[in-house]
Enzyme design. Structure first.
Site, short mmCIF file in Angstrom:
data_model
loop_
_atom_site.label_atom_id
_atom_site.label_comp_id
_atom_site.label_asym_id
_atom_site.label_seq_id
_atom_site.Cartn_x
_atom_site.Cartn_y
_atom_site.Cartn_z
N GLU A 1 0.83 -1.20 0.00
CA GLU A 1 0.00 0.00 0.00
C GLU A 1 0.87 1.25 0.00
OE1 GLU A 1 -3.94 -1.83 2.21
OE2 GLU A 1 -2.42 -0.94 3.48
N CYS B 1 3.59 8.57 0.86
CA CYS B 1 4.13 7.65 1.87
C CYS B 1 4.24 6.30 1.18
CB CYS B 1 3.17 7.60 3.05
SG CYS B 1 3.63 6.38 4.28
N CYS C 1 6.66 -6.96 6.83
CA CYS C 1 7.79 -6.40 7.59
C CYS C 1 8.34 -7.48 8.51
CB CYS C 1 7.33 -5.21 8.42
SG CYS C 1 8.68 -4.27 9.18
N CYS D 1 7.06 -4.55 15.82
CA CYS D 1 6.49 -3.48 16.65
C CYS D 1 5.05 -3.86 16.99
CB CYS D 1 6.52 -2.15 15.91
SG CYS D 1 8.16 -1.71 15.34
N CYS E 1 1.92 -1.86 15.52
CA CYS E 1 1.86 -1.61 14.07
C CYS E 1 1.19 -2.77 13.34
CB CYS E 1 3.27 -1.39 13.52
SG CYS E 1 3.29 -1.09 11.75
N GLY F 1 7.08 -1.93 5.80
CA GLY F 1 8.45 -2.41 5.72
C GLY F 1 9.45 -1.52 6.43
N GLU F 2 10.66 -2.07 6.58
CA GLU F 2 11.74 -1.34 7.21
C GLU F 2 12.75 -1.00 6.10
OE1 GLU F 2 12.79 0.20 9.99
OE2 GLU F 2 14.60 0.49 8.83
N SER G 1 12.47 6.68 7.07
CA SER G 1 12.13 6.46 8.47
C SER G 1 12.53 5.04 8.87
CB SER G 1 10.62 6.64 8.66
OG SER G 1 10.25 6.32 9.97
N SER H 1 12.12 6.04 14.48
CA SER H 1 10.92 5.74 15.27
C SER H 1 11.37 5.29 16.65
CB SER H 1 10.11 4.64 14.58
OG SER H 1 9.79 5.04 13.28
N LEU H 2 11.38 6.22 17.58
CA LEU H 2 11.98 5.93 18.88
C LEU H 2 10.95 5.37 19.87
CD1 LEU H 2 14.76 6.13 20.25
CD2 LEU H 2 14.05 8.38 21.12
N HIS H 3 9.93 6.14 20.14
CA HIS H 3 8.80 5.75 21.00
C HIS H 3 9.15 5.55 22.47
CE1 HIS H 3 6.42 5.62 17.43
NE2 HIS H 3 7.06 4.59 16.93
N ASN I 1 -2.77 5.49 16.08
CA ASN I 1 -3.87 5.00 15.26
C ASN I 1 -4.20 3.59 15.70
OD1 ASN I 1 -3.81 7.35 13.50
ND2 ASN I 1 -1.83 6.55 12.89
N CYS J 1 -0.47 6.10 9.69
CA CYS J 1 0.74 5.39 10.14
C CYS J 1 0.38 4.13 10.89
CB CYS J 1 1.53 6.24 11.14
SG CYS J 1 2.49 7.53 10.45
N1 SAH Z 1 9.80 0.70 9.57
C1 SAH Z 1 9.89 2.12 9.48
C2 SAH Z 1 8.85 2.77 8.59
C3 SAH Z 1 7.42 2.31 8.69
S1 SAH Z 1 6.45 2.80 10.09
C4 SAH Z 1 9.87 2.74 10.85
O1 SAH Z 1 9.68 2.03 11.82
O2 SAH Z 1 10.13 3.93 10.98
C5 SAH Z 1 6.18 4.51 9.95
C6 SAH Z 1 5.91 5.19 11.29
O3 SAH Z 1 4.59 4.86 11.80
C7 SAH Z 1 6.89 4.81 12.37
O4 SAH Z 1 7.28 5.93 13.10
C8 SAH Z 1 6.03 3.90 13.25
O5 SAH Z 1 6.54 3.81 14.54
C9 SAH Z 1 4.69 4.57 13.17
N2 SAH Z 1 3.57 3.73 13.58
C10 SAH Z 1 3.46 2.40 13.45
N3 SAH Z 1 2.26 1.98 13.91
C11 SAH Z 1 1.60 3.07 14.33
C12 SAH Z 1 0.30 3.29 14.88
N4 SAH Z 1 -0.55 2.29 15.08
N5 SAH Z 1 -0.04 4.57 15.17
C13 SAH Z 1 0.80 5.60 14.94
N6 SAH Z 1 2.02 5.44 14.41
C14 SAH Z 1 2.43 4.20 14.12
#
Ligand code: SAH
Length: 346
Positions: A94, A107, A114, A118, A121, A165-166, A197, A220-222, A296, A339
């Site tokens: 997608e 995007c 992937c 996470c 996700c 994907g990463e 990213s 993507s730290l979190h 989300n 996202c």
């Molecule tokens: N693998 C890469 C790119 C894809 S994810 C990465 O991890 O950066 C793109 C972004 O969406 C990342 O910052 C990820 O942490 C975030 N993301 C994933 N699931 C999400 C969700 N349910 N709500 C909000 N952001 C999310």
């Protein structure tokens, strides 16, 4: 049995030129075909109208053009568009177009599924099926650029590798795609308008620095606390924060580029003062920007967006420490285009 024809877009310009010379034609024919493939968007050899019929047939019998097809296009109430993209082998990825007043952003996906895990996700629930080829990444961008012109009357202005994907686990192909997107022989976009990213693969971040790439990096730290991060992004066990931080220091020393962190604040996971303290300590070594992104929902409520007081605390503490912070609203939620929601539901 049909012999497997080669994807013509896997060839470099030099290889195409050599091919024509070997066929008894002239090298510049390679340039012409290359132009059709990468800047004139030919889907078939038939499209190549300044190439003789004979030559087109010869190409047809040697190669395929593995062009993507946009299977379905969904449009959100807020104008966001999501494409379900069918690849030549039937797999689906997608990509999303996000319009704002000043820009339109694509995007794009870098892998089918992937390999990371996470827990928040949706894409992580699809196993990694394969890496996308450079032309498949490039085609997603071209498709979105067309839609941007058609529906919003302006060309695509930005690209983020935040789809499925990463990207750093498909580094070579992502780099080749960006090369086509930015070169004058491709789309001629500025690399400064492209963000890759990553969940944070230290070795590859260092490689990017060594390769002196010109696009931007987002991480993507979190969470900046290992225990917390491992609980939501289990691969953090393999790539712990100390290694990530060391790689980012290396990146900054080489590129002098500000680092952007993506960060969701969840209730009871990372919404306390100690979480912000850790984040501030983690990003102090270089000019940083933190994007606080809205969660989300993808599941049964295991993860919940933190309340606005927690977000306010993050904003004021980060600002007090001279860290740029933005609070990003999500787009396209109603069509699962936001996202973390890309999971081929349709
Ligand atoms: N693998 C890469 C790119 C894809 S994810 C990465 O991890 O950066 C793109 C972004 O969406 C990342 O910052 C990820 O942490 C975030 N993301 C994933 N699931 C999400 C969700 N349910 N709500 C909000 N952001 C999310």
């Amino acid at each position: 049995m049909e012999t497997k024809k080669k994807d013509i877009r896997a060839l470099t310009k030099e290889q195409l030129r050599d091919f024509f010379v070997k066929e008894g034609d002239q090298a510049f024919r390679g340039n012409q075909v290359y132009e059709w493939l990468w800047s004139k968007g030919a889907h078939t050899f038939e499209d190549m109208t300044n190439i003789s019929k004979e030559t087109r047939q010869m190409l047809e019998s040697n190669f395929v053009i593995n062009h993507i097809h946009v299977d379905t296009m969904q449009k959100s109430n807020d104008g966001t568009i999501k494409n379900a993209v069918r690849l030549h082998d039937g797999l689906i990825v997608e990509s999303v177009l996000i319009p704002t007043k000043t820009r339109t952003t694509a995007c794009v996906s870098s892998q089918v599924g992937c390999s990371l895990d996470c827990r928040f996700c949706a894409t992580s629930r699809l196993k990694r099926m394969r890496n996308l080829n450079p032309d498949e990444i490039f085609d997603q961008v071209v498709a979105i650029d067309k839609e941007s012109r058609l529906y919003y009357d302006k060309p695509l202005s930005n690209i983020v590798f935040m789809g499925m994907g990463e990207p750093l686990m498909n580094y070579n192909n992502v780099l080749k795609a960006i090369d086509k997107i930015t070169s004058d022989e491709g789309l001629g976009m500025s690399p400064k308008r492209i963000v890759v990213s990553t969940s944070g693969v230290p070795k590859m971040i260092k490689k990017m620095a060594d390769d002196e790439v010109k696009f931007k990096l987002a991480v993507s730290l979190h969470s900046a606390i290992d225990k917390v991060r491992t609980s939501i992004m289990p691969f953090n066990e393999t790539f712990p924060l100390a290694d990530l931080r060391e790689a980012l220091e290396y990146w900054y020393a080489k590129t002098k580029n500000r680092i952007t962190y993506e960060y969701v604040v969840w209730k009871d996971i990372n919404d306390k003062k100690k979480d912000v303290d850790a984040l501030i300590a983690f990003c102090k070594f270089a000019p940083s920007k933190v994007n606080l992104i809205e969660y989300n929902p993808i599941d049964d409520g295991e993860f919940q967006q933190a309340n606005s007081e927690a977000i306010d605390m993050y904003v004021s503490m980060l600002e007090a420490n001279n860290i740029t912070v933005t609070v990003r609203r999500s787009r396209g939620k109603d069509i699962d285009a936001a996202c973390g929601q890309l999971a081929n539901k349709s």
